[in-house]
Scaffold this motif. Structure first.
Motif, PDB file in Angstrom:
ATOM      1  N   THR A  43      43.202 -23.437  16.714  1.00  0.00           N
ATOM      2  CA  THR A  43      43.688 -22.831  17.958  1.00  0.00           C
ATOM      3  C   THR A  43      42.524 -22.331  18.799  1.00  0.00           C
ATOM      4  OG1 THR A  43      45.384 -21.976  16.490  1.00  0.00           O
ATOM      5  CG2 THR A  43      45.505 -21.327  18.796  1.00  0.00           C
ATOM      6  N   ALA A  44      41.550 -21.652  18.138  1.00  0.00           N
ATOM      7  CA  ALA A  44      40.400 -21.126  18.860  1.00  0.00           C
ATOM      8  C   ALA A  44      39.625 -22.261  19.512  1.00  0.00           C
ATOM      9  CB  ALA A  44      39.494 -20.360  17.890  1.00  0.00           C
ATOM     10  N   ALA A  77      16.093 -15.944  33.786  1.00  0.00           N
ATOM     11  CA  ALA A  77      17.528 -16.135  33.603  1.00  0.00           C
ATOM     12  C   ALA A  77      17.879 -17.595  33.773  1.00  0.00           C
ATOM     13  CB  ALA A  77      18.292 -15.291  34.614  1.00  0.00           C
ATOM     14  N   CYS A  78      18.899 -18.048  33.013  1.00  0.00           N
ATOM     15  CA  CYS A  78      19.445 -19.382  33.205  1.00  0.00           C
ATOM     16  C   CYS A  78      20.799 -19.191  33.836  1.00  0.00           C
ATOM     17  CB  CYS A  78      19.646 -20.077  31.866  1.00  0.00           C
ATOM     18  SG  CYS A  78      18.180 -20.068  30.867  1.00  0.00           S
ATOM     19  N   MET A  79      21.086 -19.979  34.835  1.00  0.00           N
ATOM     20  CA  MET A  79      22.391 -19.801  35.455  1.00  0.00           C
ATOM     21  C   MET A  79      22.955 -21.130  35.917  1.00  0.00           C
ATOM     22  SD  MET A  79      20.898 -17.912  38.690  1.00  0.00           S
ATOM     23  CE  MET A  79      19.759 -17.125  37.602  1.00  0.00           C
ATOM     24  N   ALA A  80      24.254 -21.140  36.091  1.00  0.00           N
ATOM     25  CA  ALA A  80      24.925 -22.341  36.570  1.00  0.00           C
ATOM     26  C   ALA A  80      26.195 -21.901  37.238  1.00  0.00           C
ATOM     27  CB  ALA A  80      25.250 -23.268  35.406  1.00  0.00           C
ATOM     28  N   MET A  81      26.733 -22.758  38.059  1.00  0.00           N
ATOM     29  CA  MET A  81      27.975 -22.424  38.739  1.00  0.00           C
ATOM     30  C   MET A  81      28.971 -23.533  38.487  1.00  0.00           C
ATOM     31  SD  MET A  81      28.644 -21.485  42.727  1.00  0.00           S
ATOM     32  CE  MET A  81      27.452 -20.209  42.885  1.00  0.00           C
ATOM     33  N   ALA A  82      30.202 -23.159  38.131  1.00  0.00           N
ATOM     34  CA  ALA A  82      31.226 -24.164  37.857  1.00  0.00           C
ATOM     35  C   ALA A  82      32.588 -23.579  38.175  1.00  0.00           C
ATOM     36  CB  ALA A  82      31.152 -24.603  36.396  1.00  0.00           C
ATOM     37  N   ASP A  83      33.616 -24.400  37.978  1.00  0.00           N
ATOM     38  CA  ASP A  83      34.968 -23.961  38.323  1.00  0.00           C
ATOM     39  C   ASP A  83      35.499 -22.892  37.383  1.00  0.00           C
ATOM     40  OD1 ASP A  83      34.895 -25.718  40.312  1.00  0.00           O
ATOM     41  OD2 ASP A  83      36.429 -27.106  39.558  1.00  0.00           O
ATOM     42  N   THR A  84      35.041 -22.912  36.141  1.00  0.00           N
ATOM     43  CA  THR A  84      35.575 -21.965  35.166  1.00  0.00           C
ATOM     44  C   THR A  84      34.433 -21.178  34.542  1.00  0.00           C
ATOM     45  OG1 THR A  84      35.358 -23.501  33.341  1.00  0.00           O
ATOM     46  CG2 THR A  84      37.433 -23.576  34.552  1.00  0.00           C
ATOM     47  N   PRO A  85      34.715 -19.981  34.086  1.00  0.00           N
ATOM     48  CA  PRO A  85      33.661 -19.215  33.403  1.00  0.00           C
ATOM     49  C   PRO A  85      33.110 -19.972  32.191  1.00  0.00           C
ATOM     50  CG  PRO A  85      35.568 -17.821  33.852  1.00  0.00           C
ATOM     51  CD  PRO A  85      35.963 -19.220  34.209  1.00  0.00           C
ATOM     52  N   GLY A  86      34.027 -20.636  31.454  1.00  0.00           N
ATOM     53  CA  GLY A  86      33.595 -21.350  30.253  1.00  0.00           C
ATOM     54  C   GLY A  86      32.609 -22.464  30.584  1.00  0.00           C
ATOM     55  N   ALA A  87      32.900 -23.221  31.645  1.00  0.00           N
ATOM     56  CA  ALA A  87      32.008 -24.314  32.031  1.00  0.00           C
ATOM     57  C   ALA A  87      30.675 -23.773  32.528  1.00  0.00           C
ATOM     58  CB  ALA A  87      32.684 -25.157  33.117  1.00  0.00           C
ATOM     59  N   ASP A 132      40.133 -25.638  26.460  1.00  0.00           N
ATOM     60  CA  ASP A 132      40.977 -25.506  27.644  1.00  0.00           C
ATOM     61  C   ASP A 132      40.369 -24.543  28.664  1.00  0.00           C
ATOM     62  OD1 ASP A 132      42.668 -27.222  26.502  1.00  0.00           O
ATOM     63  OD2 ASP A 132      44.190 -25.758  25.896  1.00  0.00           O
ATOM     64  N   GLN A 133      39.733 -23.493  28.150  1.00  0.00           N
ATOM     65  CA  GLN A 133      39.107 -22.549  29.062  1.00  0.00           C
ATOM     66  C   GLN A 133      37.977 -23.209  29.838  1.00  0.00           C
ATOM     67  OE1 GLN A 133      37.968 -19.268  26.635  1.00  0.00           O
ATOM     68  NE2 GLN A 133      39.936 -18.203  26.889  1.00  0.00           N
ATOM     69  N   ALA A 134      37.227 -24.044  29.148  1.00  0.00           N
ATOM     70  CA  ALA A 134      36.088 -24.690  29.803  1.00  0.00           C
ATOM     71  C   ALA A 134      36.567 -25.693  30.846  1.00  0.00           C
ATOM     72  CB  ALA A 134      35.203 -25.374  28.768  1.00  0.00           C
ATOM     73  N   THR A 135      37.640 -26.410  30.537  1.00  0.00           N
ATOM     74  CA  THR A 135      38.090 -27.438  31.484  1.00  0.00           C
ATOM     75  C   THR A 135      39.039 -26.870  32.522  1.00  0.00           C
ATOM     76  OG1 THR A 135      39.844 -27.988  29.928  1.00  0.00           O
ATOM     77  CG2 THR A 135      37.851 -29.313  29.836  1.00  0.00           C
ATOM     78  N   GLY A 136      39.439 -25.641  32.356  1.00  0.00           N
ATOM     79  CA  GLY A 136      40.283 -25.033  33.372  1.00  0.00           C
ATOM     80  C   GLY A 136      41.752 -25.221  33.126  1.00  0.00           C
ATOM     81  N   ARG A 137      42.128 -25.758  31.963  1.00  0.00           N
ATOM     82  CA  ARG A 137      43.536 -25.925  31.686  1.00  0.00           C
ATOM     83  C   ARG A 137      44.165 -24.567  31.337  1.00  0.00           C
ATOM     84  NH1 ARG A 137      44.514 -30.504  27.510  1.00  0.00           N
ATOM     85  NH2 ARG A 137      42.869 -31.437  28.741  1.00  0.00           N
ATOM     86  N   ARG A 138      43.311 -23.678  30.872  1.00  0.00           N
ATOM     87  CA  ARG A 138      43.792 -22.341  30.544  1.00  0.00           C
ATOM     88  C   ARG A 138      42.935 -21.334  31.317  1.00  0.00           C
ATOM     89  NH1 ARG A 138      45.463 -19.812  25.026  1.00  0.00           N
ATOM     90  NH2 ARG A 138      45.913 -21.963  24.528  1.00  0.00           N
ATOM     91  N   HIS A 139      43.598 -20.318  31.898  1.00  0.00           N
ATOM     92  CA  HIS A 139      42.869 -19.347  32.716  1.00  0.00           C
ATOM     93  C   HIS A 139      42.112 -18.371  31.813  1.00  0.00           C
ATOM     94  CE1 HIS A 139      41.862 -16.720  35.976  1.00  0.00           C
ATOM     95  NE2 HIS A 139      42.458 -15.698  35.386  1.00  0.00           N
ATOM     96  N   GLU A 140      40.892 -18.114  32.176  1.00  0.00           N
ATOM     97  CA  GLU A 140      40.124 -17.109  31.431  1.00  0.00           C
ATOM     98  C   GLU A 140      39.784 -15.969  32.380  1.00  0.00           C
ATOM     99  OE1 GLU A 140      36.364 -18.366  29.910  1.00  0.00           O
ATOM    100  OE2 GLU A 140      36.017 -16.452  28.906  1.00  0.00           O
ATOM    101  N   PRO A 141      40.424 -14.821  32.183  1.00  0.00           N
ATOM    102  CA  PRO A 141      40.136 -13.720  33.102  1.00  0.00           C
ATOM    103  C   PRO A 141      38.762 -13.109  32.808  1.00  0.00           C
ATOM    104  CG  PRO A 141      41.680 -13.010  31.427  1.00  0.00           C
ATOM    105  CD  PRO A 141      41.388 -14.451  31.145  1.00  0.00           C
ATOM    106  N   ILE A 142      38.119 -12.654  33.848  1.00  0.00           N
ATOM    107  CA  ILE A 142      36.858 -11.927  33.680  1.00  0.00           C
ATOM    108  C   ILE A 142      37.192 -10.449  33.630  1.00  0.00           C
ATOM    109  CG2 ILE A 142      34.658 -11.360  34.762  1.00  0.00           C
ATOM    110  CD1 ILE A 142      34.686 -14.102  36.042  1.00  0.00           C
ATOM    111  N   ASP A 143      36.688  -9.771  32.633  1.00  0.00           N
ATOM    112  CA  ASP A 143      36.932  -8.342  32.502  1.00  0.00           C
ATOM    113  C   ASP A 143      36.022  -7.629  33.494  1.00  0.00           C
ATOM    114  OD1 ASP A 143      37.717  -5.928  31.638  1.00  0.00           O
ATOM    115  OD2 ASP A 143      36.470  -5.902  29.853  1.00  0.00           O
ATOM    116  N   PRO A 144      36.592  -7.073  34.555  1.00  0.00           N
ATOM    117  CA  PRO A 144      35.700  -6.558  35.605  1.00  0.00           C
ATOM    118  C   PRO A 144      34.981  -5.284  35.193  1.00  0.00           C
ATOM    119  CG  PRO A 144      37.979  -6.168  36.191  1.00  0.00           C
ATOM    120  CD  PRO A 144      37.989  -6.868  34.869  1.00  0.00           C
ATOM    121  N   LEU A 145      33.763  -5.192  35.646  1.00  0.00           N
ATOM    122  CA  LEU A 145      32.948  -4.010  35.378  1.00  0.00           C
ATOM    123  C   LEU A 145      33.499  -2.813  36.136  1.00  0.00           C
ATOM    124  CD1 LEU A 145      30.115  -3.285  34.163  1.00  0.00           C
ATOM    125  CD2 LEU A 145      29.220  -3.696  36.426  1.00  0.00           C
ATOM    126  N   LEU A 146      33.886  -3.064  37.379  1.00  0.00           N
ATOM    127  CA  LEU A 146      34.418  -2.016  38.247  1.00  0.00           C
ATOM    128  C   LEU A 146      35.800  -2.452  38.690  1.00  0.00           C
ATOM    129  CD1 LEU A 146      31.332  -1.663  40.582  1.00  0.00           C
ATOM    130  CD2 LEU A 146      32.069  -0.005  38.911  1.00  0.00           C
TER     131      LEU A 146
END
Lengths: 269, 456
Positions: free
Chosen positions: B163-164, B81-91, B170-184
């Motif tokens: 627009t897309a 697996a490749c993984m990373a941690m950042a402020d936004t899901p997009g980043a 914006d999602q990547a930089t955190g200017r726009r919120h990207e909600p995570i669709d929760p599994l549970l």
């Protein structure tokens, strides 16, 4: 031999062979029996027809008369009259009760029906209905219910149980002070630790006072077939009284054989 | 390249048929496993999971340790697996693909993304191509341009695509919120117990569960809440998750009672090779204020509720119920069985002055064989379950119309209360009406008689 019958209601102690300790033993036995019989002073073990007071004492399952009572129906059609008789024991206390019913009983006789219960003065909201799949689960549920302090009673309907299992239930009932009532439909009563057993059967009733062709108040026959408190077997014809929500002795026809009564009502058929 | 061509180059090539469904199911299993790191896990696409690590990293000794732990556990399970941690899901998405194992410091997302190709913004190929033609190869160059200027350069490109593109940026930089669709669904409260050594014995597990329940009850008490549904998840060392849940009929935070309920269910959890983490979550909770001690009525109500919980935990759902009244003309609709926890039983709304109702109602009306029939009246005798009953008295009919708005072809029922010669009382009904020449058509089917209930 010393006179032992301190309480006239007691059956005489059988005379034993005279021996050194025999009289003393008989005296002690009598004393124990007298203590046990206390609280049953109103009983009529001499076989006289009981008056209304003692009948209500007898029919109501009172705590001082043991904690486990059984209404038994011999024939399938007598099951619901037996249930009506059993409901008498539940009516006065307003707390909920547990009603554990076997799948067979539900299949044969359906479920208790709230509108009908309410008409008999019993709040259907008090029912906590448990329908276990296995008999073992049913016994466990009864026992759990008996241990709970908030129930007025626990009812088991159509459950097969062995003598040891019923004795266990009776002990739990006594220890926790919650009454256990059984509603059984078997051709022959099983050996059980129940304190009293009433055989209930439907009886042809009197016609409705306002309409001779309509059925009047329900009538049933309750036969005390077993009582550990010393009551003799006795039979009572009871009639439902709508005003008081209780059964009363069906007085006018109590002494007449049922056949004559059926004959009398025939012409309306 | 076709398979044949590939095999020509490398005859020993190993192949396996593509199994998108299986992959999806496996990813879902992995997502359930990932709940051990955070309650908020979402499946992003066929190959990506999002884990919201907010407030969770300290449980694993910090963000870097958490990442390392995830990677180590996945590697042990044979998952690359490749993984990373950042402020936004997009980043995090971008970094995991182009700079795996990166841990972008808080607030420095833009800087961390600057060097990545624009493709890392989850764009489609057409947009990437357009951006390439414009000379915008990296996210840094894209975000350096002012918005109006960007729009000007994209003249001729469909507005939707622009627009897309901006949304992704914006999602990547955190200017726009990207909600995570929760599994549970997210639990209100959750406590956890990790084990140094995997646990395989039920007794040990029960001890741990007891401690967890006590912890949870303390938290609930502070929050003034009671639990309605309690879920235990046991994470096995082989990466699988076993769960069990218990429900209560009213909000509860009595640790002893909840433990009794949970104990009934613990046997369902198969420890397998051992369990290394237990999570206990209050899935549903409701307000439960402090309770007055010594109030007999409250205590009684509570102990009834607890008894019903215990019974239904052992005997299974649906076996414990209460009788509930529903307004309805049809007798079988006037009563339903209410599940544990239902308080409004509605018996106070029972219409007064109703015709007599039986003590028992059969599960469904049973057809009877009517032997002596009288038109428009009760039968003289009938056979039910092979036994013959001669009717001595009868009262009726009480006519109950069908629910024509639900079932237009249903027939009218005429109910009779009858007593047979032995004194047994039945509730019979005739389903349908007799044909009367000149009034009702002779084509009507012959009515059928049923037995519906039994009186005392």
């Amino acid at each position: 031999m010393k006179s032992v019958a301190r309480n006239d209601n007691l059956p005489p102690v059988p005379a034993s062979r005279p021996g050194p300790g025999a009289a003393r033993l008989a005296g002690l036995k009598a004393e124990v029996a007298a203590i046990e019989a206390r609280g049953h002073r109103l009983s009529e073990p001499d076989g006289k027809t009981p008056g209304p007071v003692s009948l209500s004492r007898l029919v109501e399952a009172r705590p001082d008369q043991g904690w486990m009572h059984e209404a038994w129906a011999e024939k399938p059609v007598d099951h619901v009259p037996a249930m009506a008789f059993l409901l008498n024991w539940l009516r006065d206390d307003g707390r909920p009760f547990l009603w554990v019913v076997s799948p067979t009983a539900v299949r044969e006789h359906g479920l208790p029906y709230g509108p009908g219960l309410a008409a008999q003065g019993l709040d259907p909201g008090r029912f906590i209905l448990v329908r276990p799949r296995k008999d073992q689960d049913a016994l466990w549920a009864l026992e759990e219910g008996l241990r709970s302090p908030a129930l007025s009673a626990v009812v088991g309907e159509g459950l097969a149980m062995e003598l040891a299992e019923s004795r266990r239930l009776a002990l739990v009932a006594k220890d926790h002070g919650t009454a256990c009532f059984l509603l059984q439909r078997t051709a022959r009563p099983a050996a059980s630790a129940t304190y009293s057993r009433w055989q209930v059967r439907a009886m042809p009733g009197a016609p409705d006072p306002h309409d001779a062709r309509a059925p009047g108040p329900a009538r049933l026959q309750a036969r005390l077939v077993k009582h550990r408190g010393g009551y003799r077997p006795q039979t009572h014809d009871l009639e439902w009284q709508d005003a008081t929500h209780h059964f009363r002795v069906a007085a006018p026809l109590a002494d007449r054989p049922p056949a004559a009564e059926t004959g009398a009502s025939r012409h309306v058929g | 390249m076709t398979l044949a061509a590939a095999r020509a180059i490398l005859p020993t090539l190993e192949t396996a048929p593509a199994d998108p469904e299986g992959d999806k199911a496996a990813l879902e299993r992995l997502a359930y496993w990932a709940v051990r790191y955070s309650p908020l896990v979402g499946i992003e696409s066929v190959d990506t999971l999002f884990i919201d690590a907010t407030g969770c990293a300290h449980l694993f000794g910090g963000e870097a340790a958490m990442l390392a732990d995830i990677e180590a556990r996945l590697a042990r399970a044979g998952i690359q697996a490749c993984m990373a941690m950042a402020d936004t899901p997009g980043a995090a998405w971008a970094l995991s693909r182009y700079r795996p194992r990166t841990l972008a410091p808080v607030g420095e997302t833009v800087a961390a993304l600057a060097g990545l190709p624009v493709k890392a913004l989850r764009l489609d190929d057409a947009s990437v191509l357009t951006l390439g033609r414009l000379g915008l190869k990296t996210i840094g160059s894209l975000s350096a341009i002012e918005r109006p200027a960007l729009a000007r350069r994209f003249q001729g490109v469909p507005a939707k695509a622009v627009t897309a593109l901006l949304e992704r940026l914006d999602q990547a930089t955190g200017r726009r919120h990207e909600p995570i669709d929760p599994l549970l669904p997210l639990p209100g409260w959750q406590v956890r117990q990790a084990f140094m050594e995997p646990v395989a014995h039920t007794e040990v597990m029960a001890t741990a569960v007891r401690a967890l329940i006590e912890d949870l009850c303390l938290i609930l008490q502070e929050a003034g809440q009671g639990v309605r549904r309690l879920q235990l998840s046991a994470f096995r060392v082989d990466g699988t998750v076993a769960t069990c849940a218990v429900g209560t009929s009213r909000p509860n935070r009595d640790a002893a009672h909840l433990m009794k309920l949970m104990a009934e269910r613990l046997d369902d959890i198969d420890a397998g090779f051992g369990i290394d983490l237990l999570l206990l979550a209050a899935r549903d909770s409701e307000r439960l204020g402090p309770e007055q001690l010594g109030d007999r009525r409250v205590a009684e109500m509570r102990s009834v509720a607890e008894l019903m919980d215990r019974l239904s935990a052992r005997l299974g759902g649906g076996t414990v119920s209460r009788l509930r009244h529903r307004p309805g003309h049809l007798p079988e609709r006037a009563q339903t069985l209410a599940p544990v926890g239902e308080d409004r039983l509605g018996w106070d709304q029972l219409p007064a002055g109703q015709a007599p109702r039986p003590l028992r109602l059969l599960m469904r009306p049973e057809p009877i064989e009517v032997l002596a029939e009288v038109p428009e009246g009760p039968p003289r005798s009938f056979r039910w379950r092979r036994a013959l009953h001669r009717i001595a008295r009868a009262e009726g009919p009480e006519r109950i119309a069908p629910e024509w708005w639900l079932n237009p072809t249903d027939h009218t029922r005429d109910y009779y209360r009858v007593e047979d010669e032995e004194g047994v009382r039945f509730w019979l009904f005739r389903h349908g009406l007799y044909a009367v020449p000149g009034v009702r058509g002779a084509e009507l089917p012959q009515p059928v008689w049923y037995l519906h209930g039994l009186f005392a």
